[in-house]
Write an enzyme that holds these catalytic residues in place. Structure first.
Site, PDB file in Angstrom:
ATOM      1  N   HIS A   2      -6.159   2.631  -3.320  1.00  0.00           N
ATOM      2  CA  HIS A   2      -7.023   2.227  -2.197  1.00  0.00           C
ATOM      3  C   HIS A   2      -8.372   2.941  -2.205  1.00  0.00           C
ATOM      4  O   HIS A   2      -8.696   3.686  -1.280  1.00  0.00           O
ATOM      5  CB  HIS A   2      -6.322   2.390  -0.842  1.00  0.00           C
ATOM      6  CG  HIS A   2      -5.525   3.650  -0.651  1.00  0.00           C
ATOM      7  ND1 HIS A   2      -6.052   4.889  -0.876  1.00  0.00           N
ATOM      8  CD2 HIS A   2      -4.257   3.861  -0.245  1.00  0.00           C
ATOM      9  CE1 HIS A   2      -5.134   5.795  -0.632  1.00  0.00           C
ATOM     10  NE2 HIS A   2      -4.027   5.201  -0.245  1.00  0.00           N
ATOM     11  N   ASP A   9      -2.208  -2.108   0.857  1.00  0.00           N
ATOM     12  CA  ASP A   9      -1.939  -0.952   1.721  1.00  0.00           C
ATOM     13  C   ASP A   9      -1.562  -1.407   3.130  1.00  0.00           C
ATOM     14  O   ASP A   9      -1.825  -0.703   4.105  1.00  0.00           O
ATOM     15  CB  ASP A   9      -3.119   0.023   1.751  1.00  0.00           C
ATOM     16  CG  ASP A   9      -2.721   1.401   2.275  1.00  0.00           C
ATOM     17  OD1 ASP A   9      -1.506   1.672   2.386  1.00  0.00           O
ATOM     18  OD2 ASP A   9      -3.625   2.194   2.591  1.00  0.00           O
ATOM     19  N   HIS A  56      -2.742   9.057  -3.994  1.00  0.00           N
ATOM     20  CA  HIS A  56      -3.537   9.007  -2.767  1.00  0.00           C
ATOM     21  C   HIS A  56      -4.577  10.109  -2.903  1.00  0.00           C
ATOM     22  O   HIS A  56      -4.312  11.265  -2.577  1.00  0.00           O
ATOM     23  CB  HIS A  56      -2.656   9.220  -1.528  1.00  0.00           C
ATOM     24  CG  HIS A  56      -3.422   9.073  -0.244  1.00  0.00           C
ATOM     25  ND1 HIS A  56      -3.125   8.113   0.690  1.00  0.00           N
ATOM     26  CD2 HIS A  56      -4.502   9.732   0.237  1.00  0.00           C
ATOM     27  CE1 HIS A  56      -3.987   8.195   1.701  1.00  0.00           C
ATOM     28  NE2 HIS A  56      -4.827   9.182   1.453  1.00  0.00           N
ATOM     29  N   HIS A  98       3.439  -0.956   2.044  1.00  0.00           N
ATOM     30  CA  HIS A  98       4.406  -0.176   2.837  1.00  0.00           C
ATOM     31  C   HIS A  98       5.311  -1.154   3.574  1.00  0.00           C
ATOM     32  O   HIS A  98       4.830  -1.953   4.381  1.00  0.00           O
ATOM     33  CB  HIS A  98       3.693   0.707   3.865  1.00  0.00           C
ATOM     34  CG  HIS A  98       2.783   1.712   3.229  1.00  0.00           C
ATOM     35  ND1 HIS A  98       3.189   2.992   2.922  1.00  0.00           N
ATOM     36  CD2 HIS A  98       1.500   1.624   2.828  1.00  0.00           C
ATOM     37  CE1 HIS A  98       2.181   3.645   2.360  1.00  0.00           C
ATOM     38  NE2 HIS A  98       1.148   2.837   2.285  1.00  0.00           N
ATOM     39  N   HIS A 146       0.125  -2.327  -3.733  1.00  0.00           N
ATOM     40  CA  HIS A 146       0.286  -1.135  -2.852  1.00  0.00           C
ATOM     41  C   HIS A 146       0.745  -1.632  -1.488  1.00  0.00           C
ATOM     42  O   HIS A 146      -0.038  -2.180  -0.726  1.00  0.00           O
ATOM     43  CB  HIS A 146      -1.044  -0.391  -2.731  1.00  0.00           C
ATOM     44  CG  HIS A 146      -0.981   0.853  -1.909  1.00  0.00           C
ATOM     45  ND1 HIS A 146      -1.493   2.059  -2.335  1.00  0.00           N
ATOM     46  CD2 HIS A 146      -0.467   1.101  -0.681  1.00  0.00           C
ATOM     47  CE1 HIS A 146      -1.303   2.976  -1.410  1.00  0.00           C
ATOM     48  NE2 HIS A 146      -0.678   2.418  -0.376  1.00  0.00           N
ATOM     49  N   LYS A 182       4.418   8.104  -7.065  1.00  0.00           N
ATOM     50  CA  LYS A 182       3.275   8.142  -6.141  1.00  0.00           C
ATOM     51  C   LYS A 182       3.041   9.563  -5.656  1.00  0.00           C
ATOM     52  O   LYS A 182       3.937  10.179  -5.066  1.00  0.00           O
ATOM     53  CB  LYS A 182       3.548   7.220  -4.949  1.00  0.00           C
ATOM     54  CG  LYS A 182       2.509   7.285  -3.838  1.00  0.00           C
ATOM     55  CD  LYS A 182       1.196   6.634  -4.230  1.00  0.00           C
ATOM     56  CE  LYS A 182       0.097   6.899  -3.204  1.00  0.00           C
ATOM     57  NZ  LYS A 182       0.221   6.072  -2.010  1.00  0.00           N
TER      58      LYS A 182
HETATM   59  C1  NCD Z   1      -0.168   4.597   5.239  1.00  0.00           C
HETATM   60  C2  NCD Z   1       1.132   4.572   6.064  1.00  0.00           C
HETATM   61  O1  NCD Z   1       1.056   4.305   7.288  1.00  0.00           O
HETATM   62  O2  NCD Z   1       2.190   4.766   5.492  1.00  0.00           O
HETATM   63  N1  NCD Z   1      -1.282   4.704   6.141  1.00  0.00           N
HETATM   64  C3  NCD Z   1      -2.567   4.361   5.881  1.00  0.00           C
HETATM   65  O3  NCD Z   1      -3.419   4.619   6.734  1.00  0.00           O
HETATM   66  N2  NCD Z   1      -2.917   3.740   4.778  1.00  0.00           N
HETATM   67  C4  NCD Z   1      -0.119   5.704   4.251  1.00  0.00           C
HETATM   68  C5  NCD Z   1      -1.224   5.660   3.233  1.00  0.00           C
HETATM   69  O4  NCD Z   1      -1.215   4.836   2.321  1.00  0.00           O
HETATM   70  O5  NCD Z   1      -2.152   6.464   3.335  1.00  0.00           O
HETATM   71 ZN    ZN Z   2      -0.594   3.289   1.468  1.00  0.00          ZN
END
Ligand code: NCD
Ligand code: ZN
Length: 331
Positions: free
Chosen positions: A165, A237, A131, A14, A12, A94
């Site tokens: 998560h 995450d 999520h 970003h 996971h 997702k």
């Molecule tokens: C994530 C993001 O910033 O894209 N933020 C987070 O707090 N984890 C999005 C997500 O996975 O919820």
């Molecule tokens: Zn995330």
């Protein structure tokens, strides 16, 4: 002393786009041989053209590493023809409930109306990553979402559902009740509680969704990870935001952990005498659950203390200023 991890995966992640992607992606590619890439860009990755362009951008940012981006599509109520065309080009879809986190406007507002799409995903073997938070009181959001997971697990018994998560002991209990439920857990939710975020001076760099919970939740997650729970996969995450979006009123949710993940995981598992469980947590479980075949690459860490810098570019990393014992060797 060195430690080798075979084909570690971050299930996971970003990466964002443009300059931020080029800044953060090499940290992941240096430590992991693959990662599940989140689609919550602006606008979201919700069609094959955008997905192909995004994948190419990622590949070019990490070209010097053997690294497998596992691409995901932002959930829409895709019809059967669209899903047939997508299948084979994506790792998973997702699902964000509308408005629950960063860039989730355009998420799902009617969780029952989307069941026809879930039925086709089940038929085609496309995993559903979720999520799972409600719009309720912030500490209860994950628990309030658990009945939705339960309904889907029962209605679509062959659909692979990943609870992303997870942050609560209650989610772990549900995980054990349905064979088609799986989960990812972050590094930070194995370490911190709400006290670290808001118990003293407010810590914007520890603010994320889902918010860190109680010590009993953190301890249950940690025990499950250390015990080698076969349905629990590591997913960082890691979610970078520029410092002006974090040290601000209306602080954005997301913790940037990519630079410290394997050093901190090794230290954590070592401290609990569970290093033998780490390979399954960071690779084996995900490979078995999803039938993945990541690039055959060994990532080595050496005992060589280093201090996490206060910034990488304009992003403050998790554990900034802390001294970590293990360092990832780059070839
Ligand atoms: C994530 C993001 O910033 O894209 N933020 C987070 O707090 N984890 C999005 C997500 O996975 O919820
Ligand atoms: Zn995330």
């Amino acid at each position: 002393m060195t430690i080798s991890l075979f084909a570690p995966l971050d299930m996971h992640l970003h990466l964002r786009e443009g300059a931020m992607l080029r800044l953060v992606a090499p940290f992941s590619a240096a430590q992991f041989t693959g990662a599940v890439i989140m689609p919550n860009l602006v606008p979201p990755v919700d069609n094959l053209d955008r997905l192909a362009a995004y994948e190419a951008e990622i590949r070019s940012a990490v070209a010097s590493y053997p690294f497998m981006p596992l691409m995901t599509l932002f959930f829409r109520a895709y019809d059967a023809a669209t899903l047939h065309a997508l299948r084979g080009r994506i790792f998973a879809i997702k699902l964000y409930p509308e408005g629950v986190t960063t860039n989730s406007t355009g998420g799902v507002s009617d969780l029952e109306a989307i069941e026809p799409t879930l039925a086709v995903m089940e038929e085609l073997g496309i995993p559903l990553l979720v999520h799972g938070e409600s719009h309720g009181f912030v500490l209860d959001r994950e628990t309030e979402f658990l009945p939705v997971y339960e309904r889907w697990a029962q209605t679509f018994p062959r659909l692979r559902i990943v609870m992303e998560h997870i942050t609560t002991a209650a989610a772990l209990e549900l995980l054990d009740r349905y064979p088609n439920l799986f989960a990812t857990v972050t590094l930070h939710h194995l370490l911190i509680t709400l006290d670290d975020v808001a118990g003293g001076l407010l810590q914007p760099h520890l603010f994320c969704k889902p918010i860190a919970k109680r010590p009993s939740d953190r301890d249950a997650l940690l025990a499950a990870a250390l015990s080698g729970h076969p349905k629990l996969m590591f997913g960082s995450d890691s979610a970078p935001h520029p410092i002006e979006r974090k040290e601000a009123a209306f602080c954005a949710a997301g913790i940037f952990s990519a630079p410290v993940l394997l050093p901190m995981l090794v230290e954590l598992f070592e401290r609990h005498h569970a290093l033998d469980r780490l390979p399954d947590f960071v690779s084996g479980n995900a490979c078995r659950i999803h039938g993945l075949k990541p690039p055959q690459r060994e990532v080595r860490l050496v005992e060589d203390p280093w201090t996490v810098p206060p910034r990488y570019g304009d992003v403050v990393p998790f554990a900034a200023g802390q001294t970590l014992r293990w360092r990832v060797l780059t070839d």
